[in-house]
Design a protein around this motif. Structure first.
Motif, mmCIF file in Angstrom:
data_model
loop_
_atom_site.group_PDB
_atom_site.id
_atom_site.type_symbol
_atom_site.label_atom_id
_atom_site.label_comp_id
_atom_site.label_asym_id
_atom_site.label_seq_id
_atom_site.Cartn_x
_atom_site.Cartn_y
_atom_site.Cartn_z
ATOM 1 N N THR A 35 0.812 -1.207 0.000
ATOM 2 C CA THR A 35 0.000 0.000 0.000
ATOM 3 C C THR A 35 0.847 1.258 0.000
ATOM 4 N N ASP A 36 0.351 2.302 -0.663
ATOM 5 C CA ASP A 36 0.949 3.623 -0.560
ATOM 6 C C ASP A 36 0.720 4.160 0.849
ATOM 7 N N LYS A 37 1.490 5.187 1.190
ATOM 8 C CA LYS A 37 1.277 5.859 2.470
ATOM 9 C C LYS A 37 0.332 7.042 2.308
ATOM 10 N N THR A 38 0.750 8.007 1.497
ATOM 11 C CA THR A 38 0.024 9.263 1.402
ATOM 12 C C THR A 38 -1.330 9.068 0.754
ATOM 13 N N GLY A 39 -2.387 9.429 1.475
ATOM 14 C CA GLY A 39 -3.734 9.352 0.949
ATOM 15 C C GLY A 39 -4.385 7.991 1.084
ATOM 16 N N THR A 40 -3.601 6.970 1.396
ATOM 17 C CA THR A 40 -4.160 5.627 1.557
ATOM 18 C C THR A 40 -4.138 5.240 3.032
ATOM 19 N N LEU A 41 -2.941 5.226 3.622
ATOM 20 C CA LEU A 41 -2.855 5.056 5.074
ATOM 21 C C LEU A 41 -3.155 6.373 5.789
ATOM 22 N N THR A 42 -2.748 7.476 5.162
ATOM 23 C CA THR A 42 -2.996 8.790 5.763
ATOM 24 C C THR A 42 -4.198 9.440 5.103
ATOM 25 N N ALA A 43 -4.653 10.546 5.699
ATOM 26 C CA ALA A 43 -5.917 11.154 5.268
ATOM 27 C C ALA A 43 -5.787 11.957 3.984
ATOM 28 N N ASN A 44 -4.562 12.224 3.547
ATOM 29 C CA ASN A 44 -4.310 13.053 2.364
ATOM 30 C C ASN A 44 -4.939 14.432 2.518
ATOM 31 N N GLU A 45 -4.986 14.893 3.756
ATOM 32 C CA GLU A 45 -5.454 16.248 4.056
ATOM 33 C C GLU A 45 -4.238 17.055 4.471
ATOM 34 N N MET A 46 -3.401 17.342 3.490
ATOM 35 C CA MET A 46 -2.134 17.991 3.754
ATOM 36 C C MET A 46 -2.338 19.413 4.266
ATOM 37 N N GLY A 51 -4.178 -13.373 7.931
ATOM 38 C CA GLY A 51 -3.010 -13.960 7.287
ATOM 39 C C GLY A 51 -2.452 -13.127 6.154
ATOM 40 N N ILE A 52 -2.800 -11.841 6.117
ATOM 41 C CA ILE A 52 -2.344 -10.942 5.050
ATOM 42 C C ILE A 52 -1.300 -9.986 5.612
ATOM 43 N N ARG A 53 -0.128 -10.015 5.035
ATOM 44 C CA ARG A 53 0.960 -9.138 5.450
ATOM 45 C C ARG A 53 0.827 -7.793 4.741
ATOM 46 N N VAL A 54 0.965 -6.706 5.487
ATOM 47 C CA VAL A 54 0.841 -5.358 4.933
ATOM 48 C C VAL A 54 2.231 -4.745 4.773
ATOM 49 N N ILE A 55 2.548 -4.291 3.563
ATOM 50 C CA ILE A 55 3.818 -3.638 3.259
ATOM 51 C C ILE A 55 3.528 -2.215 2.801
ATOM 52 N N MET A 56 4.287 -1.259 3.312
ATOM 53 C CA MET A 56 4.097 0.143 2.933
ATOM 54 C C MET A 56 5.186 0.570 1.965
ATOM 55 N N LEU A 57 4.774 1.147 0.847
ATOM 56 C CA LEU A 57 5.688 1.694 -0.151
ATOM 57 C C LEU A 57 5.438 3.195 -0.240
ATOM 58 N N THR A 58 6.471 4.002 -0.118
ATOM 59 C CA THR A 58 6.280 5.452 -0.143
ATOM 60 C C THR A 58 7.489 6.143 -0.734
ATOM 61 N N GLY A 59 7.259 7.283 -1.306
ATOM 62 C CA GLY A 59 8.357 8.112 -1.804
ATOM 63 C C GLY A 59 8.893 9.045 -0.757
ATOM 64 N N ASP A 60 8.352 8.969 0.458
ATOM 65 C CA ASP A 60 8.737 9.894 1.526
ATOM 66 C C ASP A 60 10.080 9.544 2.160
ATOM 67 N N HIS A 61 10.505 10.441 3.018
ATOM 68 C CA HIS A 61 11.713 10.251 3.825
ATOM 69 C C HIS A 61 11.547 8.994 4.677
#
Length: 843
Positions: free
Chosen positions: A310-321, A499-509
């Motif tokens: 999953t992406d981070k921005t807007g998916t895990l986070t609210a994307n309310e920058m 039984g589902i592993r969650v991996i985070m992919l992001t372009g962030d720091h």
């Protein structure tokens, strides 16, 4: 279609009233839809169904036998079956059309002088649309800007190389035209719509869409094969029975009737109905929960997913920058409390690095921040000259501006701190200081960007090919807050329990990534791998590293594809979210590609199997849950259909084997179908999730719907009911009862067994009687028992079925015996711990 008004639209766009008038006159911007079925087409298809043809044949046989009363009753029953089938099909078609309407792409348009998103079907000639990298052009249009826009027109011309488009004054005649369906691969511009719908270039060849059909899913192919096998076997046996009856008893018309009855009992025509209804209504329900299914195989694959990227921005986070911090050296400030000229310059520079009409949350946050600060200042006559978009080689966006009539150009860039530091060619100590500051801000969960500016004074030379050709000056860092979405932590925990592993992919720091990963509840938030490190790993090493790493930072789109391949090497079933143009290969490579509906590009949405209408990770997990529920309910229905045909076939054959009068007639089969069809398509489809739906491991992809345990278990259930029905039949014969009473008793046992099979396959628990039992189930049970009571206890209605009321005690015995047999087998199965059906949880 072409405009009905000749007056040219103003370049700033139409008003809402103008657009509404043109939409009313010219119609929507739509291409011909593939095979949309109205109720007349549905009725025509239903009348060609094998079951209906057999019923009509049986009515004809009754007329030939001189029994018009029976023929009329059967004809009336045909009308009932047709009505029920048309209702079910129309329900499915309505759900599919609702999905088509939901999947209508959005277009960015200027209306009333404001940029907004509208369904592309509402575009009219004269609208000014905004197109950008990753967009699919929604209508034929003329480009109004002289920007650097590149289009992929291969779908129209077959030419694989992108072509450049710009305003006519710059690009030349016809070089300003963009066509509906083509893809923007670089740049952005405004364009004015010249043609919509069938009047577009792609619309003129759109008639071919009428014949397009989605390919069959693996489950559909399996069911079709099973239907073919059962139909061939059933019809073969029916033909043999008809010949046997006619040969041994000398009554060929009765033999034909016996064969028709057996064929009706054997053909499992409910299988295709179940798949159509369940997949259509299941997809519709998922869309109501913001997960739009674009390809049916995704529903099947969801139950097998083992890894969710999953992406981070807007998916895990609210994307309310929101821009919450500006930093340069030792100076720190919030945007609303600016008192430093250097930080004001930083905010203005960041604002200049944003496109004019942007839907990006970062850009919106910067625009909002500068509007409420002392850094805001109007500069009339400002004009964009060129944009250097984000690239895999440089994680920064650069804008070139002409300020009024000044000869010099102003350049502003924003992006990853390390990328901007490279552009500014910072010295070692200075670079270390700003990177340390960026790291400290990232540890607090902020998304950190940097900004830099430059001036281009040599107007005689062409602009450099890349931003690296400018001499940038460092302006500072910007910190953006983007809180975790509500419910994400619980959704991650639910996925892990399933039984589902969650991996985070992001372009962030990486520090920002670690902080958000820890807040979301990922298993190993601190063990992050950078995208630059991925580039140094070979395929085998990456496959090993990815087994124990759940956070990947500074990831580029091409890294995502490598990660998908590495996970596949580990035999994982992968679902992945994405939104950009370059995410499309990874979305297609994943077993389940999930695109963002709000911020995603058209290319990403087309490459994906599922589109999230709210870009929310919670919706992803909910989609997995619903996919498992749909599969469970299809399995319930399939087991029931297989089981229920066993006693029906048995009761049709038993009197023939014994040389006794027939017990089952076509009208009896119709009565049974009026139970079987609603049970299959209504009762099982509405079953709630099993209590352990998200506590089971993912389903192995190799597991078939009609595997041997399912087949044997279903046939075993049917055999139990057949044994009970046969026992009741022999009790009636032993009591030397009239044939009509024996038939009524046997039919009572058959109906009771049918209802018992529904209960057992739904889940033989107290929750189904006292908890969340669907209304459809109770309506079906009460209706079936009420009709059974009428035709077996009253002589008038019973005449139509050739029944006579049997003794009440034996009728009660006939009702209880199949239920007792099924209950005993269910108890034994639980005791032995054999494969269990999914069970609904209590309400």
């Amino acid at each position: 279609m072409e405009s009905s008004q000749d007056a040219p639209a103003h370049p700033t766009g139409l008003s809402s009233d103008q657009a509404a008038n043109r939409l009313r006159v010219d119609g929507p911007n739509r291409l011909p839809e593939p095979d949309r079925r109205n109720w007349l087409r549905i009725l025509s298809g239903v009348l060609r169904e094998p079951m209906l043809l057999l019923l009509i044949l049986a009515s004809t046989v009754y007329l030939l036998l001189g029994d018009p009363q029976e023929a009329a009753a059967l004809a009336a029953s045909v009308a009932l079956v047709v009505g029920l089938t048309v209702y079910q099909d129309y329900r499915s078609e309505s759900a599919l059309q609702a999905l088509r309407d939901l999947s209508t792409p959005q277009a960015r348009v200027i209306r009333d002088g404001q940029a907004r998103s509208v369904p592309s079907s509402e575009l009219v000639v004269g609208d000014v649309i905004l197109i950008a990298e990753g967009d699919r052009i929604p209508a034929d249009a003329r480009v109004l800007d002289d920007g650097d826009v590149m289009l992929d027109e291969s779908m129209l011309t077959g030419e694989s190389m992108p072509v450049q488009r710009g305003a006519a004054a710059v690009s030349g005649p016809d070089k300003d035209l963009v066509h509906a369906g083509t893809l923007v691969v670089r740049g952005h511009a405004a364009a004015q719509v010249t043609a919509i719908g069938v009047a577009t270039a792609v619309g003129r060849i759109g008639e071919a869409l009428h014949t397009l059909r989605s390919p069959a899913t693996p489950m559909q192919r399996e069911i079709r094969y099973a239907v073919l096998i059962f139909a061939v076997l059933g019809l073969s046996v029916s033909l043999l029975v008809a010949l046997w009856y006619g040969w041994t008893r000398g009554d060929w018309l009765q033999g034909v009737l016996a064969g028709v009855t057996l064929a009706m009992a054997n053909i499992p025509e409910e299988f295709p109905v179940v798949l159509t209804v369940f997949l259509a209504l299941g997809s519709w329900r998922m869309a109501r929960h913001n997960a739009l299914i674009r390809r049916s195989p995704a529903i099947e694959a969801l139950g097998s997913v083992t890894v969710l990227c999953t992406d981070k921005t807007g998916t895990l986070t609210a994307n309310e920058m929101s821009l919450v911090e500006l930093a340069l050296g030792s100076e720190r400030s919030e945007p609303a409390a600016l008192h430093s000229p250097a930080l004001e310059s930083l905010l203005r520079c960041a604002d200049r690095a944003c496109p004019e009409h942007s839907f990006d949350p970062i850009d919106k946050a910067i625009h909002t921040a500068i509007a409420g600060s002392s850094a805001a200042q109007a500069q009339p006559g400002t004009k964009p000259v060129r944009e250097y978009p984000l690239s895999k080689d440089l994680l920064a966006v650069t804008q070139v501006w002409r300020i009024r009539d000044e000869p010099a150009l102003e350049i502003a860039s924003k992006g990853a701190p390390e990328a901007i530091a490279d552009l500014c060619d910072l010295a070692g100590d200075e670079r270390a200081a700003v990177m340390q500051l960026a790291k400290e801000m990232a540890r607090r969960g902020l998304r950190v960007l940097a900004a830099a500016s430059a001036v281009w004074t040599d107007g005689r030379q062409a602009l450099p090919a890349t931003p690296r050709g400018f001499r940038f000056e460092w302006r500072g860092l910007l910190g953006f807050a983007d809180p975790l979405r509500s419910g994400v932590r619980d959704a991650v925990a639910e996925a892990k329990a399933a039984g589902i592993r969650v991996i985070m992919l992001t372009g962030d720091h990486p520090d920002t990534a670690r902080t958000i990963a820890a807040q979301a509840g990922l298993e190993r938030p601190q063990a992050a791998i950078l995208g630059t490190e991925l580039e140094t790993l070979d395929a085998a090493t990456l496959a090993r590293r990815v087994r124990d790493t759940d956070v990947f930072a500074r990831v580029k789109p091409e890294h995502k594809l490598r990660l998908i391949d590495a996970l596949k090497r580990n035999n994982e079933i992968v679902a992945m979210t994405g939104d950009g143009v370059n995410d499309a290969p990874a979305l297609m490579a994943a077993h389940v590609g999930i695109a963002m509906g709000k911020r995603g590009t058209d290319v990403a949405r087309e490459a994906a199997s599922i589109v999230l209408l709210d870009d929310n990770f919670v919706t992803v997990v909910r989609a997995v849950r619903q996919g498992r529920v749909i599969y469970d309910n299809i399995l319930r229905a399939v087991r029931y259909i297989l089981a229920v045909h066993v006693p029906i076939t048995g009761l049709a054959l038993l009197p023939l084997i014994l040389g006794a009068p027939l017990m089952l007639m076509p009208l009896h089969i119709v009565f049974l179908e009026l139970i079987i069809d609603p049970a299959s398509a209504l009762v099982f489809e509405r079953e709630p999730a099993a209590a352990d739906i998200m506590r089971r491991p993912p389903r192995p992809p190799s597991q078939r719907l009609l595997d041997m345990p399912t087949l044997l278990g279903s046939l075993g259930q049917g055999a139990v009911v057949l044994a009970a029905v046969a026992a009741v039949y022999f009790i009636g014969l032993g009591a030397v009862m009239p044939t009509e009473q024996v038939a009524a008793l046997s039919f009572t046992a058959l109906i009771a067994g049918n209802l018992g099979l529904i209960v057992v396959n739904r889940g033989f628990t107290l929750a189904h009687w006292l908890g969340r039992t669907s209304k459809a189930f109770w309506v079906l049970v009460i209706s079936a028992l009420g009709m059974l009571f009428l035709v077996t206890r009253f002589e008038g209605p019973g005449v139509w079925f050739r029944f006579a009321p049997p003794p009440l005690g034996l009728s009660c015995l006939a009702l209880l015996m199949p239920l007792a047999g099924l209950g005993a087998i269910e108890l034994l199965r639980r005791t032995l711990g054999t494969r269990r059906l999914p069970r609904s949880q209590p309400g």
